[in-house]
Design a protein around this motif. Structure first.
Motif, PDB file in Angstrom:
ATOM      1  N   TYR A 138       0.843  -1.191   0.000  1.00 57.21           N
ATOM      2  CA  TYR A 138       0.000   0.000   0.000  1.00 57.21           C
ATOM      3  C   TYR A 138       0.880   1.243   0.000  1.00 57.21           C
ATOM      4  N   VAL A 139       0.531   2.184  -0.853  1.00 58.87           N
ATOM      5  CA  VAL A 139       1.224   3.468  -0.915  1.00 58.87           C
ATOM      6  C   VAL A 139       0.162   4.559  -0.885  1.00 58.87           C
ATOM      7  N   ASP A 140       0.363   5.573  -0.073  1.00 65.40           N
ATOM      8  CA  ASP A 140      -0.577   6.678   0.064  1.00 65.40           C
ATOM      9  C   ASP A 140       0.142   7.970  -0.284  1.00 65.40           C
ATOM     10  N   HIS A 141       0.028   8.382  -1.542  1.00 54.97           N
ATOM     11  CA  HIS A 141       0.639   9.627  -2.002  1.00 54.97           C
ATOM     12  C   HIS A 141      -0.424  10.462  -2.688  1.00 54.97           C
ATOM     13  N   ASP A 142      -0.790  11.550  -2.066  1.00 52.42           N
ATOM     14  CA  ASP A 142      -1.700  12.510  -2.700  1.00 52.42           C
ATOM     15  C   ASP A 142      -0.861  13.532  -3.462  1.00 52.42           C
TER      16      ASP A 142
END
Length: 190
Positions: A180-184
């Motif tokens: 999982y990667v969370d980059h806005d």
């Protein structure tokens, strides 16, 4: 049953909840509001020139709520293994069930020890015992994770916050079966 229950809403617990809730995992955070961050002053927190501990905690709690985590202001008094996860009871008589538990309990390892999680001597001043976790934050009990000071990282708020985020990313990745990667990104104006 929640996907994740987090005990503690200091920098480690709140950071973990911010990531898990934003990832769409049903998350409950149970916090007694007695953590040491409430007594801290920060001039070394990246991106914040200075802030008092109570404000930092309040902002973290507001952020995790905004992203969809349920926040319960109550003291967790018991944690036990049940079919498919864990049950947590509080001093106020509430009960919660979750598939995974993140212990962001600061100086206390009581709940993890009750569940059989391995511990070892702490290395920080005044931190006598910590959970023996792997690099991802897993304890020796499947489904039980630890973050922050209880997991043996430095007591500095920015470090425990980062550790809570790291543990959350690893837990989300395990639940998803994929990293999982969370980059806005900033949305263009106009």
């Amino acid at each position: 049953m929640y996907d994740i229950a987090i005990i503690g809403a200091g920098p480690a617990g709140a950071s973990a909840a911010i990531f898990t809730a934003k990832a769409g995992k049903s998350t409950v955070v149970i916090d007694s509001d007695k953590g040491v961050t409430r007594r801290a002053w920060f001039e070394n927190f990246y991106g914040i020139p200075e802030i008092d501990g109570p404000s930092l905690v309040d902002i973290g709690v507001a952020q995790l709520k905004k992203l969809g985590a349920e926040y319960v202001l109550d003291e967790a008094t018991d944690v036990s293994a049940i079919e498919g996860g864990f049950a947590i009871t509080t001093a106020g008589g509430a009960s919660f069930q979750a598939k995974h538990v993140v212990l962001a309990t600061g100086f206390s390892v009581e709940f993890g020890e009750k569940l059989g999680a391995a511990t070892k001597p702490g290395t920080e001043p005044r931190v006598k015992t910590i959970f023996d976790v792997d690099a991802d934050g897993r304890t020796s009990v499947p489904g039980v994770w630890a973050a922050g000071t209880a997991a043996g990282v430095s007591v500095h708020g920015i470090i425990t916050a980062g550790d809570g985020a790291k543990v959350a990313i690893n837990l989300i990745s395990e639940l998803n079966g994929d990293r999982y990667v969370d980059h806005d990104v900033i949305k263009p104006k106009g």
